[in-house]
Design a protein around this motif. Structure first.
Motif, PDB file in Angstrom:
ATOM      1  N   MET A   1       0.772  -1.171   0.113  1.00 18.17           N
ATOM      2  CA  MET A   1       0.053  -0.094  -0.096  1.00 18.17           C
ATOM      3  C   MET A   1       0.725   1.265  -0.151  1.00 18.17           C
ATOM      4  O   MET A   1       1.852   1.280   0.862  1.00 18.17           O
ATOM      5  N   GLU A   2       0.569   2.226  -0.923  1.00 18.39           N
ATOM      6  CA  GLU A   2       1.195   3.498  -1.041  1.00 18.39           C
ATOM      7  C   GLU A   2       0.951   4.483   0.066  1.00 18.39           C
ATOM      8  O   GLU A   2      -0.483   4.673   0.434  1.00 18.39           O
ATOM      9  N   PHE A   3       1.846   5.191   0.604  1.00 18.99           N
ATOM     10  CA  PHE A   3       1.799   6.031   1.781  1.00 18.99           C
ATOM     11  C   PHE A   3       0.615   6.954   1.356  1.00 18.99           C
ATOM     12  O   PHE A   3      -0.246   7.530   2.205  1.00 18.99           O
ATOM     13  N   ARG A   4       0.566   7.546   0.370  1.00 20.46           N
ATOM     14  CA  ARG A   4      -0.267   8.562   0.033  1.00 20.46           C
ATOM     15  C   ARG A   4      -1.669   8.300  -0.048  1.00 20.46           C
ATOM     16  O   ARG A   4      -2.653   9.076  -0.055  1.00 20.46           O
ATOM     17  N   LEU A   5      -1.986   7.134  -0.297  1.00 17.51           N
ATOM     18  CA  LEU A   5      -3.522   6.705  -0.096  1.00 17.51           C
ATOM     19  C   LEU A   5      -4.030   6.653   1.237  1.00 17.51           C
ATOM     20  O   LEU A   5      -5.315   7.149   1.318  1.00 17.51           O
ATOM     21  N   LEU A   6      -3.288   6.628   2.154  1.00 11.43           N
ATOM     22  CA  LEU A   6      -3.566   7.037   3.549  1.00 11.43           C
ATOM     23  C   LEU A   6      -4.123   8.572   3.797  1.00 11.43           C
ATOM     24  O   LEU A   6      -5.021   8.893   4.270  1.00 11.43           O
ATOM     25  N   ARG A   7      -3.128   9.221   3.176  1.00 16.92           N
ATOM     26  CA  ARG A   7      -3.394  10.777   3.300  1.00 16.92           C
ATOM     27  C   ARG A   7      -4.720  11.098   2.736  1.00 16.92           C
ATOM     28  O   ARG A   7      -5.283  11.833   2.979  1.00 16.92           O
ATOM     29  N   TYR A   8      -4.921  10.338   1.492  1.00 24.46           N
ATOM     30  CA  TYR A   8      -5.981  10.752   0.582  1.00 24.46           C
ATOM     31  C   TYR A   8      -7.341  10.136   1.344  1.00 24.46           C
ATOM     32  O   TYR A   8      -8.161  11.107   1.516  1.00 24.46           O
ATOM     33  N   PHE A   9      -7.353   9.045   1.996  1.00 22.38           N
ATOM     34  CA  PHE A   9      -8.525   8.511   2.464  1.00 22.38           C
ATOM     35  C   PHE A   9      -8.769   9.558   3.839  1.00 22.38           C
ATOM     36  O   PHE A   9      -9.842   9.882   4.015  1.00 22.38           O
ATOM     37  N   VAL A  10      -7.759   9.890   4.547  1.00 18.25           N
ATOM     38  CA  VAL A  10      -8.063  10.575   5.918  1.00 18.25           C
ATOM     39  C   VAL A  10      -8.652  11.925   5.399  1.00 18.25           C
ATOM     40  O   VAL A  10      -9.473  12.419   6.019  1.00 18.25           O
ATOM     41  N   ALA A  11      -8.251  12.651   4.409  1.00 18.59           N
ATOM     42  CA  ALA A  11      -8.755  13.919   3.930  1.00 18.59           C
ATOM     43  C   ALA A  11     -10.175  13.594   3.537  1.00 18.59           C
ATOM     44  O   ALA A  11     -10.837  14.702   3.962  1.00 18.59           O
ATOM     45  N   VAL A  12     -10.602  12.819   2.766  1.00 19.87           N
ATOM     46  CA  VAL A  12     -11.855  12.378   2.450  1.00 19.87           C
ATOM     47  C   VAL A  12     -12.646  12.486   3.464  1.00 19.87           C
ATOM     48  O   VAL A  12     -13.659  13.083   3.689  1.00 19.87           O
ATOM     49  N   ALA A  13     -12.191  11.459   4.444  1.00 26.39           N
ATOM     50  CA  ALA A  13     -13.162  10.966   5.817  1.00 26.39           C
ATOM     51  C   ALA A  13     -13.114  12.384   6.505  1.00 26.39           C
ATOM     52  O   ALA A  13     -14.147  12.450   7.061  1.00 26.39           O
ATOM     53  N   GLU A  14     -12.456  13.299   6.527  1.00 25.26           N
ATOM     54  CA  GLU A  14     -12.491  14.424   7.366  1.00 25.26           C
ATOM     55  C   GLU A  14     -13.167  15.519   6.569  1.00 25.26           C
ATOM     56  O   GLU A  14     -14.115  16.164   7.302  1.00 25.26           O
ATOM     57  N   GLU A  15     -13.394  15.641   5.425  1.00 30.50           N
ATOM     58  CA  GLU A  15     -14.132  16.345   4.418  1.00 30.50           C
ATOM     59  C   GLU A  15     -15.408  15.937   4.351  1.00 30.50           C
ATOM     60  O   GLU A  15     -16.298  16.923   4.135  1.00 30.50           O
ATOM     61  N   LEU A  16     -15.582  14.707   3.947  1.00 26.71           N
ATOM     62  CA  LEU A  16     -16.741  14.017   3.698  1.00 26.71           C
ATOM     63  C   LEU A  16     -17.194  14.778   2.476  1.00 26.71           C
ATOM     64  O   LEU A  16     -18.456  15.051   2.287  1.00 26.71           O
ATOM     65  N   ASN A  17     -16.246  15.019   1.581  1.00 30.71           N
ATOM     66  CA  ASN A  17     -16.692  15.747   0.198  1.00 30.71           C
ATOM     67  C   ASN A  17     -15.559  15.660  -0.759  1.00 30.71           C
ATOM     68  O   ASN A  17     -14.430  16.552  -0.102  1.00 30.71           O
ATOM     69  N   VAL A  18     -15.569  15.048  -1.611  1.00 21.85           N
ATOM     70  CA  VAL A  18     -14.410  14.827  -2.617  1.00 21.85           C
ATOM     71  C   VAL A  18     -13.624  16.090  -3.109  1.00 21.85           C
ATOM     72  O   VAL A  18     -12.859  16.308  -3.326  1.00 21.85           O
ATOM     73  N   THR A  19     -14.526  16.987  -3.518  1.00 26.51           N
ATOM     74  CA  THR A  19     -14.301  18.402  -3.923  1.00 26.51           C
ATOM     75  C   THR A  19     -13.368  19.081  -3.248  1.00 26.51           C
ATOM     76  O   THR A  19     -12.247  19.502  -3.469  1.00 26.51           O
ATOM     77  N   ARG A  20     -13.883  19.164  -1.736  1.00 26.92           N
ATOM     78  CA  ARG A  20     -13.021  19.982  -0.759  1.00 26.92           C
ATOM     79  C   ARG A  20     -11.739  19.252  -0.492  1.00 26.92           C
ATOM     80  O   ARG A  20     -10.732  19.741  -0.111  1.00 26.92           O
ATOM     81  N   ALA A  21     -11.679  17.866  -0.333  1.00 25.51           N
ATOM     82  CA  ALA A  21     -10.803  17.111  -0.019  1.00 25.51           C
ATOM     83  C   ALA A  21      -9.576  17.145  -1.287  1.00 25.51           C
ATOM     84  O   ALA A  21      -8.366  17.334  -1.016  1.00 25.51           O
TER      85      ALA A  21
END
Length: 329
Positions: A1-21
């Motif tokens: 698993m690439e480290f950046r995937l975790l950052r992307y997931f956390v950003a979307v989970a915190e924003e709950l909006n793909v555009t803002r993430a």
């Protein structure tokens, strides 16, 4: 698993909006959506529940989010520590020091270091000689002032100074009236010695002096430190041998006298450092140590493993004036 995937997931989970993430991550929305789908494929379950105008975490996503945050925090902390260590390597050095000659070394070394290499800062660690060798091998320190033997192909050692050996005993003994003490006068008296595991060079000194004087000392108390030996002598439990610097730290009721031997036996104080440590701070320290080394200033060689001190002839200019400490009562 690439480290950046975790950052992307956390950003979307915190924003709950793909555009803002995507804006937060400075990436495009389609690319972010693709990365999230890739992560879900790795996990084997959806991380989000996608409704028409709403995005929520699935049960798997809620379970995964704390662990993902912990991983990101751990990585950030590790990076911060590594960067701090890199900054320290520029000008800070962990330096080992055996107990006793700190004042002798630091009063000679620090003024020169502050004058010629003010960017170098030392972190002093009081350690026994064997502890220093182990710490050098483990890279816990990069240099140290120690005694031999120094073993290991990755460690260099040079003589910093040679200290004359003195006898240490209570000032109530008749020997205190002498300026120089014959070894034969100490036979039959209890010898207070330091454990070989703590100070192998000092422990080996006893055998060296016995061979020089053709005598055998009466073994008494074995201690674990310089000050314990000093206090034992002050209590009248016997005498001991040390380098002459102890004349400045002996407790009340204790005196030091040079030995009646020519040349005077000495103990080598060594400067040891890792050969493969090439930081600018260590290079500066090595240069200053060599410039301030009493051994070099008195005509000694460039360093290395010398013959036993008792077997070396005296060097011109190397003899120190005899100092007779005052009686202490």
């Amino acid at each position: 698993m690439e480290f950046r995937l975790l950052r992307y997931f956390v950003a979307v989970a915190e924003e709950l909006n793909v555009t803002r993430a995507a804006e937060r991550l400075h990436t495009s929305q389609p690319s972010l959506s693709q990365q999230i789908r890739q992560l879900e494929g790795i996990i084997g379950a959806p991380l989000f529940l996608r409704e028409k105008h709403r995005l929520t975490l699935s049960d798997t996503g809620r379970t995964f989010l704390p662990a993902a945050r912990d991983i990101l925090a751990s990585v950030a902390e590790a990076l911060a520590q590594a960067r701090a260590s890199a900054r320290d390597e520029v000008g800070t050095l962990a330096l080992g020091m055996i107990m006793g000659p700190e004042g002798l070394v630091l009063s000679n070394l620090l003024p020169r270091l502050m004058r010629t290499a003010p960017e170098v800062h030392l972190k002093l660690r009081t350690m026994t000689a064997p502890e220093q060798i182990l710490a050098l091998q483990r890279r816990e320190i990069m240099a140290g002032f120690t005694r031999g033997p120094v073993e290991g192909d990755d460690i260099a050692a040079e003589i910093y100074t040679q200290e004359r050996v003195v006898a240490v005993f209570p000032d109530t003994w008749p020997l205190a009236r002498l300026e120089r003490v014959p070894l034969g006068a100490l036979t039959g008296l209890p010898l207070v010695s330091i454990s070989e595991t703590i100070a192998p060079a000092v422990a080996a000194l006893t055998g060296r002096l016995e061979r020089l004087g053709g005598v055998v000392f009466t073994k008494g108390l074995v201690t674990e430190s310089l000050m314990t030996s000093m206090n034992a002598v002050a209590s009248g439990l016997g005498f001991c041998f040390f380098s002459e610097y102890v004349g400045d730290v002996v407790p009340k009721g204790v005196v030091t006298r040079p030995l009646d031997l020519d040349p005077a036996p000495t103990l080598d104080l060594l400067f040891a450092y890792r050969k493969d440590a090439q930081s600018a701070a260590l290079r500066s320290l090595v240069e200053v140590v060599r410039e301030s080394s009493p051994y070099r200033l008195q005509g000694g060689g460039p360093g290395g493993a010398p013959p036993a001190a008792a077997d070396r002839p005296p060097r011109p200019g190397s003899a120190r004036p005899t100092r007779t400490p005052p009686r202490r009562g």
